[in-house]
Design a protein around this motif. Structure first.
Motif, PDB file in Angstrom:
ATOM      1  N   LEU A  70       0.905  -1.362  -0.084  1.00 20.84           N
ATOM      2  CA  LEU A  70       0.056   0.068   0.251  1.00 20.84           C
ATOM      3  C   LEU A  70       0.971   1.248  -0.012  1.00 20.84           C
ATOM      4  N   PHE A  71       1.703   1.307   0.819  1.00 22.11           N
ATOM      5  CA  PHE A  71       2.758   2.707   1.186  1.00 22.11           C
ATOM      6  C   PHE A  71       3.521   2.758  -0.024  1.00 22.11           C
ATOM      7  N   THR A  72       4.044   1.527  -0.397  1.00 21.41           N
ATOM      8  CA  THR A  72       5.060   1.786  -1.748  1.00 21.41           C
ATOM      9  C   THR A  72       4.186   2.028  -2.833  1.00 21.41           C
ATOM     10  N   THR A  73       3.086   1.671  -3.351  1.00 19.49           N
ATOM     11  CA  THR A  73       2.306   1.879  -4.588  1.00 19.49           C
ATOM     12  C   THR A  73       2.264   3.529  -4.396  1.00 19.49           C
ATOM     13  N   VAL A  74       1.532   3.771  -3.092  1.00 14.47           N
ATOM     14  CA  VAL A  74       1.052   5.414  -3.341  1.00 14.47           C
ATOM     15  C   VAL A  74       2.484   6.545  -3.338  1.00 14.47           C
ATOM     16  N   LEU A  75       3.451   5.956  -2.677  1.00 14.76           N
ATOM     17  CA  LEU A  75       4.613   6.853  -2.715  1.00 14.76           C
ATOM     18  C   LEU A  75       5.281   6.863  -4.267  1.00 14.76           C
ATOM     19  N   LEU A  76       5.288   5.680  -5.030  1.00 16.24           N
ATOM     20  CA  LEU A  76       5.789   5.561  -6.336  1.00 16.24           C
ATOM     21  C   LEU A  76       4.946   6.505  -7.224  1.00 16.24           C
ATOM     22  N   LEU A  77       3.584   6.347  -6.871  1.00 27.81           N
ATOM     23  CA  LEU A  77       2.555   6.987  -7.819  1.00 27.81           C
ATOM     24  C   LEU A  77       2.803   8.540  -7.613  1.00 27.81           C
ATOM     25  N   THR A  78       3.230   8.973  -6.692  1.00 28.77           N
ATOM     26  CA  THR A  78       3.484  10.401  -6.235  1.00 28.77           C
ATOM     27  C   THR A  78       4.758  10.913  -6.705  1.00 28.77           C
ATOM     28  N   LEU A  81      -6.932   4.672  16.604  1.00 25.48           N
ATOM     29  CA  LEU A  81      -7.312   5.972  15.751  1.00 25.48           C
ATOM     30  C   LEU A  81      -6.001   6.664  15.130  1.00 25.48           C
ATOM     31  N   THR A  82      -4.907   6.584  15.920  1.00 27.70           N
ATOM     32  CA  THR A  82      -3.795   7.558  15.570  1.00 27.70           C
ATOM     33  C   THR A  82      -3.038   6.463  14.177  1.00 27.70           C
ATOM     34  N   ILE A  83      -3.179   5.111  14.351  1.00 21.94           N
ATOM     35  CA  ILE A  83      -2.951   4.577  13.345  1.00 21.94           C
ATOM     36  C   ILE A  83      -3.601   4.722  11.914  1.00 21.94           C
ATOM     37  N   PHE A  84      -4.978   4.489  12.159  1.00 19.78           N
ATOM     38  CA  PHE A  84      -5.752   5.072  10.891  1.00 19.78           C
ATOM     39  C   PHE A  84      -5.570   6.254  10.441  1.00 19.78           C
ATOM     40  N   LEU A  85      -5.380   7.279  11.123  1.00 21.33           N
ATOM     41  CA  LEU A  85      -5.244   8.761  10.542  1.00 21.33           C
ATOM     42  C   LEU A  85      -4.145   9.034   9.782  1.00 21.33           C
ATOM     43  N   VAL A  86      -2.848   8.114  10.548  1.00 18.65           N
ATOM     44  CA  VAL A  86      -1.677   8.185   9.747  1.00 18.65           C
ATOM     45  C   VAL A  86      -1.680   7.374   8.526  1.00 18.65           C
ATOM     46  N   ARG A  87      -2.287   6.379   8.461  1.00 17.14           N
ATOM     47  CA  ARG A  87      -2.489   5.441   7.213  1.00 17.14           C
ATOM     48  C   ARG A  87      -3.357   6.223   6.246  1.00 17.14           C
ATOM     49  N   PHE A  88      -4.159   7.150   6.520  1.00 15.13           N
ATOM     50  CA  PHE A  88      -5.305   7.516   5.868  1.00 15.13           C
ATOM     51  C   PHE A  88      -4.440   8.914   5.108  1.00 15.13           C
ATOM     52  N   LEU A  89      -3.954   9.842   6.039  1.00 15.42           N
ATOM     53  CA  LEU A  89      -3.116  10.802   5.607  1.00 15.42           C
ATOM     54  C   LEU A  89      -2.024  10.566   4.639  1.00 15.42           C
ATOM     55  N   LEU A  90      -1.235   9.648   5.058  1.00 14.78           N
ATOM     56  CA  LEU A  90       0.067   9.373   4.327  1.00 14.78           C
ATOM     57  C   LEU A  90      -0.178   8.348   3.244  1.00 14.78           C
ATOM     58  N   ALA A  91      -1.082   7.451   2.948  1.00 16.16           N
ATOM     59  CA  ALA A  91      -1.214   6.647   2.047  1.00 16.16           C
ATOM     60  C   ALA A  91      -2.643   6.912   1.245  1.00 16.16           C
ATOM     61  N   LEU A 119      -4.890  10.632   1.671  1.00 18.42           N
ATOM     62  CA  LEU A 119      -5.153  11.920   1.300  1.00 18.42           C
ATOM     63  C   LEU A 119      -4.083  13.023   0.855  1.00 18.42           C
ATOM     64  N   ILE A 120      -2.910  13.131   1.552  1.00 18.84           N
ATOM     65  CA  ILE A 120      -1.858  13.799   1.256  1.00 18.84           C
ATOM     66  C   ILE A 120      -1.287  13.597  -0.259  1.00 18.84           C
ATOM     67  N   PRO A 121      -1.088  12.143  -0.594  1.00 24.30           N
ATOM     68  CA  PRO A 121      -0.524  11.670  -2.018  1.00 24.30           C
ATOM     69  C   PRO A 121      -1.616  12.322  -2.933  1.00 24.30           C
ATOM     70  N   PHE A 122      -2.963  12.009  -2.623  1.00 26.93           N
ATOM     71  CA  PHE A 122      -3.998  12.437  -3.726  1.00 26.93           C
ATOM     72  C   PHE A 122      -3.995  13.954  -3.823  1.00 26.93           C
ATOM     73  N   CYS A 123      -3.995  14.798  -2.850  1.00 26.65           N
ATOM     74  CA  CYS A 123      -3.784  16.257  -3.331  1.00 26.65           C
ATOM     75  C   CYS A 123      -2.401  16.643  -3.664  1.00 26.65           C
ATOM     76  N   ALA A 124      -1.452  15.940  -3.389  1.00 26.10           N
ATOM     77  CA  ALA A 124      -0.144  16.139  -4.178  1.00 26.10           C
ATOM     78  C   ALA A 124       0.084  15.897  -5.795  1.00 26.10           C
ATOM     79  N   ILE A 125      -0.466  14.684  -5.861  1.00 25.81           N
ATOM     80  CA  ILE A 125      -0.696  14.128  -7.399  1.00 25.81           C
ATOM     81  C   ILE A 125      -1.615  15.099  -8.181  1.00 25.81           C
TER      82      ILE A 125
END
Length: 356
Positions: free
Chosen positions: A119-127, A210-220, A222-228
Motif C-alpha cells: 500500500l505505502f510503496t504504491t502510493v509513494l511511487l505514484l507520487t 485512531l492514530t494508526i488509522f489517521l496516519v495511514r489515511f493521511l500518508l497513504a 489524502l496527502i498523496p492524492f492532493c499532491a498528485i
C-alpha cells in the motif's frame, strides 16, 4: 488483507452481539455461506490471473525493454502489486473458514506487513512518478541533466525504506488470539498487552487505533492524492502555457494508474473508518468489506491491463503485439513545442525536445 480482521478484534473488545452477524463462528465447513464462497473464488481467480499478467509485465519491463527512468518506475510499481497480492490465497481460505485464522502467528504478522508495504510503496511511487512528470515539463533542461537511472534507483530505495518503516508497526501489533468457541483470529493488539479486559488497556487500544488509522489515511491516501492532483494541474498549465505537443500514451498510463489506485482504495479506508465507530451498523461494515475486497482484487489485475488499452482502440490492441503495446506505454517519449513538431527535410525531428 492488512487490518481486514479488525472487526474480529472489535467483537472481542466490545462484546456486542451485532458483530456476530458479520463474523461467523461455525467450525463446520458445510456452513460456508454462498457469499463467502463467491468472494473466495473471486479472490483466487483474481490472484491467478493477476499473477500471470503482472509476471508478464515484469518480464517485459525487466528483460525486453531498455532500462530507463520510466521503465524503472513502472517495474517497481508492478512489483508492489505482486508484493501486496501475496495475501490473496490466505484471504480466500480465511473467508471460506468463516473468518477463522489457521496459519499461525508468523503468517499473521508477515501477511499484514506485506499488505501494508504494498500500500505505502504504491502510493509513494505514484507520487514520485507524478512529480517526475511535472518537473520534466516545468524544468526540462534541469531534468535532462539530472534525471538519470542511477538517481532513480536511489529514490526507489528511499521509497522502499520509507514503506518498510511505515509498515513495521504491524510486526509488533499483529498477533493471534483464541476467542469464542475456540476460534482463532488474527488481530491488532495496539496496547501490546495480554490483558484484553482491562478498561484502561481498551481505551489505550482505541486511541492508538485512531492514530494508526489517521496516519495511514493521511500518508497513504489524502496527502498523496492532493499532491498528485496538484502535479497534474501544474502539468496541464505548463503544457498550455508552453504550447507543448506530446505523445499522450504515457500520460494516460500514469493517469490510469493514479485513478485506479485511489478509486480502488477509497472503500478500504471507508471500511476501516467504520470500525472506529461502535454504532456503525454491521450491515454497513459487511457491505464495505465485500466491496473493498472485490475492488482491490480488480485493482491487482485490471490496472495493468489498462496500461495496454488506455489511449488505444480495441482494433489497434488486437492488431498489435503485447510487447509492442507495453513498449509504447512505458517508453520515454518526447515533449516538443507545437511550433516545432514538424520534421525537417530529411525526416528528422527538431532537436529542441525533452524526454517525458
Amino acid at each position: 488483507m492488512q487490518n481486514l480482521m479488525e472487526e474480529a478484534n472489535r467483537t472481542v473488545l466490545s462484546g456486542k452481539n451485532d458483530s456476530t452477524a458479520v463474523i461467523r463462528t461455525s467450525h463446520s465447513p458445510v456452513d460456508i455461506s454462498p457469499l463467502n464462497l463467491a468472494v473466495a473464488i473471486f479472490v483466487l481467480v483474481s490472484f491467478l490471473v493477476g499473477t500471470l499478467i503482472n509476471g508478464l509485465f515484469l518480464w517485459v519491463l525487466g528483460m525486453k525493454m531498455k532500462r530507463t527512468v520510466n521503465t524503472l518506475w513502472f517495474f517497481h510499481l508492478i512489483l508492489t502489486y505482486v508484493t501486496s497480492s501475496s495475501y490473496m490465497p490466505f484471504l480466500a481460505v480465511y473467508i471460506l473458514l468463516g473468518y477463522r485464522w489457521v496459519f499461525g502467528i508468523t503468517m499473521c504478522k508477515a501477511i499484514n506487513f506485506f499488505g501494508s508495504l504494498g500500500l505505502f510503496t504504491t502510493v509513494l511511487l505514484l507520487t514520485i512518478i507524478s512529480l517526475d512528470r511535472y518537473l520534466l515539463i516545468r524544468h526540462p533542461v534541469w531534468s535532462q541533466c539530472n534525471r538519470t537511472v542511477s538517481r532513480a534507483r536511489r529514490v526507489i530505495v528511499g521509497v522502499w525504506l520509507a514503506s518498510l518503516t511505515l509498515s513495521a508497526p504491524y510486526l509488533a501489533f499483529r498477533e493471534t488470539r483464541v476467542v469464542e468457541n475456540g476460534r482463532m483470529v488474527c488481530v491488532n493488539n495496539y496496547a501490546l498487552s495480554s490483558d484484553w479486559d482491562d478498561p484502561r488497556m481498551e481505551a489505550l487500544r482505541d486511541r492508538i487505533h485512531l492514530t494508526i488509522f489517521l496516519v495511514r489515511f493521511l500518508l497513504a491516501f489524502l496527502i498523496p492524492f492532493c499532491a498528485i492532483m496538484g502535479f497534474y494541474c501544474g502539468m496541464g498549465w505548463e503544457m498550455k502555457r508552453k504550447k507543448l505537443a506530446r505523445n499522450r500514451k504515457p500520460i494516460r498510463v500514469l493517469a490510469a494508474a493514479v485513478a485506479s489506485f485511489f478509486v480502488c482504495w477509497l472503500p478500504y479506508h471507508l471500511y476501516h473508518a467504520s470500525l472506529l465507530f461502535q454504532e456503525a451498523p454491521s450491515s454497513l461494515r459487511l457491505s464495505l468489506r465485500v466491496v473493498f475486497i472485490i475492488i482491490m482484487c480488480f485493482n491487482f489485475w485490471v490496472t495493468p491491463v489498462l496500461y495496454l488499452f488506455v489511449g488505444e482502440t480495441f482494433q489497434q490492441v488486437c492488431k498489435t503485439s503485447v510487447l509492442a503495446l507495453l513498449k509504447k506505454a512505458f517508453v520515454d517519449v518526447s515533449v516538443v513545442p507545437e511550433d516545432d513538431t514538424s520534421a525537417n527535410d530529411e525526416g528528422h525531428p527538431n532537436i529542441n525536445q525533452s524526454n517525458l
